[in-house]
Design an enzyme around this catalytic site. Sequence first.
Site, PDB file in Angstrom:
ATOM      1  N   ASP A   1     -16.302  -2.183   4.856  1.00 48.01           N
ATOM      2  CA  ASP A   1     -15.225  -0.892   4.353  1.00 48.01           C
ATOM      3  C   ASP A   1     -14.446  -0.898   2.760  1.00 48.01           C
ATOM      4  OD1 ASP A   1     -13.997  -3.993   3.651  1.00 48.01           O
ATOM      5  OD2 ASP A   1     -11.407  -3.079   4.482  1.00 48.01           O
TER       6      ASP A   1
ATOM      7  N   ASP B   1     -14.418  -6.252   3.048  1.00 44.91           N
ATOM      8  CA  ASP B   1     -14.112  -7.461   3.572  1.00 44.91           C
ATOM      9  C   ASP B   1     -14.628  -7.373   5.289  1.00 44.91           C
ATOM     10  OD1 ASP B   1     -11.977  -5.397   3.645  1.00 44.91           O
ATOM     11  OD2 ASP B   1      -9.841  -6.885   3.964  1.00 44.91           O
ATOM     12  N   ARG B   2     -14.445  -6.025   5.081  1.00 35.82           N
ATOM     13  CA  ARG B   2     -14.701  -5.717   6.536  1.00 35.82           C
ATOM     14  C   ARG B   2     -16.311  -5.356   7.548  1.00 35.82           C
ATOM     15  NH1 ARG B   2     -10.000  -1.603   9.565  1.00 35.82           N
ATOM     16  NH2 ARG B   2      -8.433  -3.359   8.403  1.00 35.82           N
TER      17      ARG B   2
ATOM     18  N   THR C   1      -2.018 -10.504  13.722  1.00 35.37           N
ATOM     19  CA  THR C   1      -2.428  -9.697  12.903  1.00 35.37           C
ATOM     20  C   THR C   1      -2.408  -9.799  11.383  1.00 35.37           C
ATOM     21  OG1 THR C   1      -2.695  -8.060  14.544  1.00 35.37           O
ATOM     22  CG2 THR C   1      -3.426  -7.175  12.163  1.00 35.37           C
TER      23      THR C   1
ATOM     24  N   SER D   1     -10.642  -5.727  14.089  1.00 34.12           N
ATOM     25  CA  SER D   1     -10.165  -4.568  13.738  1.00 34.12           C
ATOM     26  C   SER D   1     -11.886  -4.820  12.785  1.00 34.12           C
ATOM     27  CB  SER D   1      -9.630  -4.591  12.650  1.00 34.12           C
ATOM     28  OG  SER D   1      -8.571  -5.668  11.912  1.00 34.12           O
TER      29      SER D   1
ATOM     30  N   ARG E   1       0.904  -1.897  -0.338  1.00 36.74           N
ATOM     31  CA  ARG E   1       0.291  -0.159  -0.393  1.00 36.74           C
ATOM     32  C   ARG E   1       1.445   1.162  -0.245  1.00 36.74           C
ATOM     33  NH1 ARG E   1      -5.401  -1.807   3.943  1.00 36.74           N
ATOM     34  NH2 ARG E   1      -5.711  -4.083   2.692  1.00 36.74           N
TER      35      ARG E   1
ATOM     36  N   ASP F   1     -13.050  -2.806   0.510  1.00 37.42           N
ATOM     37  CA  ASP F   1     -13.250  -4.119   0.219  1.00 37.42           C
ATOM     38  C   ASP F   1     -13.962  -4.706   0.065  1.00 37.42           C
ATOM     39  OD1 ASP F   1     -11.713  -4.577   2.013  1.00 37.42           O
ATOM     40  OD2 ASP F   1     -10.286  -5.329   1.224  1.00 37.42           O
TER      41      ASP F   1
ATOM     42  N   LYS G   1      -2.174  -6.325  -3.980  1.00 34.81           N
ATOM     43  CA  LYS G   1      -2.024  -7.524  -3.308  1.00 34.81           C
ATOM     44  C   LYS G   1      -2.777  -8.723  -4.134  1.00 34.81           C
ATOM     45  CE  LYS G   1      -6.014  -9.252  -0.580  1.00 34.81           C
ATOM     46  NZ  LYS G   1      -6.860  -9.391   0.666  1.00 34.81           N
TER      47      LYS G   1
ATOM     48  N   SER H   1      -8.214  -0.827   0.966  1.00 34.87           N
ATOM     49  CA  SER H   1      -9.131  -1.170   1.936  1.00 34.87           C
ATOM     50  C   SER H   1      -9.950  -0.578   2.879  1.00 34.87           C
ATOM     51  CB  SER H   1      -8.655  -2.533   2.583  1.00 34.87           C
ATOM     52  OG  SER H   1      -8.832  -2.905   3.024  1.00 34.87           O
ATOM     53  N   HIS H   2      -9.228  -0.292   3.266  1.00 39.38           N
ATOM     54  CA  HIS H   2     -10.062   1.219   4.733  1.00 39.38           C
ATOM     55  C   HIS H   2      -9.419   3.027   4.776  1.00 39.38           C
ATOM     56  CE1 HIS H   2      -6.985  -0.691   6.738  1.00 39.38           C
ATOM     57  NE2 HIS H   2      -6.785   0.165   7.483  1.00 39.38           N
TER      58      HIS H   2
ATOM     59  N   LYS I   1     -11.474 -12.486   5.277  1.00 37.21           N
ATOM     60  CA  LYS I   1     -12.637 -12.019   6.021  1.00 37.21           C
ATOM     61  C   LYS I   1     -13.795 -11.447   4.980  1.00 37.21           C
ATOM     62  CE  LYS I   1      -9.829  -7.322   7.132  1.00 37.21           C
ATOM     63  NZ  LYS I   1      -8.726  -7.679   6.693  1.00 37.21           N
TER      64      LYS I   1
END
Length: 542
Positions: A276, A280-281, A343, A364, A21, A278, A125, A112-113, A375
Site C-alpha cells: 500500500d 505496511d500492508r 483494530t 486489512s 488524516r 506507506d 503520525k 497510507s492506503h 506491520k
Amino acid sequence: MIRTVPTKPFDDQKPGTSGLRKKVPEFQQPNYVENFVQSIFDALDGFAGKTLVLGGDGRFYNREVIQKVLAIAAANGFGKVMVGQGGILSTPAASNVIRKYKAFGGIILSASHNPGGPKEDFGIKYNVENGGPAPEKITNAIFAKSKTISQYRIADIGGIDIDKPGTVEAGGMTIEVIDPVKDYAELMESLFDFNALRRLFESGFRMRFDSMHAVTGPYAKEIFERRLGAADGTCRNFRPLPDFGGHHPDPNLVHAKHLYDEMMSPAAPDFGAASDGDGDRNLIIGKGIFVTPSDSLALLCANATVAPAYKKGLAGIARSMPTSGAADRVAEKLGIGIYETPTGWKFFGNLLDAGMATICGEESSGTGSNHIREKDGLWAVLLWLSILAARGESVKEIVEKHWATYGRNYYSRHDYEEVEASRANALIDELRGKLASLPATTVRGLTVEKADDFSYHDPVDGSVSEHQGIRILFKGGSRLVLRLSGTGTVGATLRLYIERYEADPAKHDIETQEALADLIAAADDIAGIRKHTGRDKPSVIT
Ligand code: VG1
Ligand code: CO
C-alpha cells in the site's frame, strides 16, 4: 532564529486508527500542520537533544511538511533529525530506523492506503521509541494539547536540501539525510535466508510485485531484483508518484484488480503481491487463488519456522478482533498464546515488547512480527517466498492443505464508504441499544449466542479501550462484526466483517460470498444496513 508564533486551536485534530488524516486542503490551512506538530511535541517529555526520525510515503504535500517538521523540531530542542532522502521512508523502514538508532521517536507522513494529490488525503503520525505507533495515552494527550494550543515554536532554517545524503547543521540541530532503503534491506537480510530465495528465483520461479506507485518501489527493486536476482520486470509500478498515478494505493481486489486478473489468467506467474501507500500492508495472490489476509496470517504463523528469524518457534500470535479466527487454530495446535486486540497496530506494541506475541496481523492486509513495531508488507512477501522455497509447492496447494488441516474460515469485509456520519452513527447506536436482546434470537436460521461491544483490557499495562466494534456471535462459530472506520476523511465508513467456519474439506471450495450469503442477509436484518445507509450494496468487498 527561533520564533514563537501565536496561533488558535483547530477542534478536529483527533488522531484516528493511525494518525491524523485529512484532505490536503485542510492540512494547507495556515498553521494547521504547525499546530499539530507542536501539539505532538507538547504532549511529549524529555526529548531535548535527542533524535527524531522523519519520512513519509512521498505523497503530495510530503516535501512541504518535511520542511515544517524540521523547522519546528529544531525550535523545540531536538538534537538531531534523521530524514529519509527525498523525504521518503516507508512506515516499516521508519520503525526500523527508530529502533536501530535508538531515536526518541519518529514522525511518519502518510495517509497510507488513501488516495493522494492536491485534493486527496494526507496524514501525520507519531511513533514512539519502540518504533511503534503512539499508544492511545499519547494520542489522547496530543489531541488535548491541540485543543488548547496558543503558540508554536519554529526556527528560520530556510529550505533544507533533503535530496543530498549527508549531514548539515541548522537551527542548532543536526539534520542527517539517510538512505531510506539500506537499513531496511539489511534487516530483511538478517531475518530471511537470502541464499534460499536466490535459488528459488534461479530455478525459474516467477513473481509479480506491484508497488502501486507508492513508497515500496525503491525497496522492492533493491530487495527482489538486485539482492535476490528476480527477473527484470518483477517489480511493477515501482516509481513513487505524489498522486499514486491517480489510483488508490490500496492493495485489495478492487484497487489491485489488474494484479488479480493477471494471477487468474493462464499466463500467471507463480506468485503475485502488492503493497500500500506507506508499505505496511500486503496483498498475496497465488496462481489461481487469492489468499485472504486472515488466512495469510494463519499460514505465515503455521510455517514461520522455515525462516531463520523464527526457527525457534513463535511465542504467541496476536490478531485484531475483526480478523478471522484462522490464526487461533494455529496457535491452539502450536500450544502458544493468542491475543485479540482492537483494530490498529498500536495495540500490538505492548504484546510485542513483552515478548508475548511474535507475529501479529489484521484482516486489512497487515502482517508483521517482532522485528519492528509496525506491520510490514515486504516482510510478509519475503516470509511467503521463504515458505514457497522451503515447501516447493504452489500457493494453492499450500492454502488447500492448510484448510484441510485446520478447517476453513470463510471471511469477507464489506465497506460502505462515505456514508453521512449521522446516519452511520445512528446505525451503530441503534445496534448497541439492542445488543442485550439479541442472544437466543434466531435470524436466517442462525442463533445468536452472544452480542457485545468489544472492549480491550491490555494484559501488559492494564489500560482499557472501549467501543472497539460490535460483535454478534452465532452458535457454531459464525460471526458478524460492525464498526466505523477511523482512517477515512469523508463522512463515515461502515465496515461489516463476516466470518463462517467450515471444518468439512468437501465444503472448502464454495465461492466466498455464496458461503456467507445467510450471514450477509442476517447482518442486514439485525443492523438495518440498507435502511440506515440508503445503499443497497457495499462500495468495496474484500
Ligand atoms: C484501517 C484498518 C486497520 C488498519 C488501519 C491502518 O483502519 O481497518 O486494520 O490498522 O486502517 O492501516 P480503519 O479504522 O479505517 O478500519 V494503514 O495501512 O491505512 O496505516
Ligand atoms: Co498502510
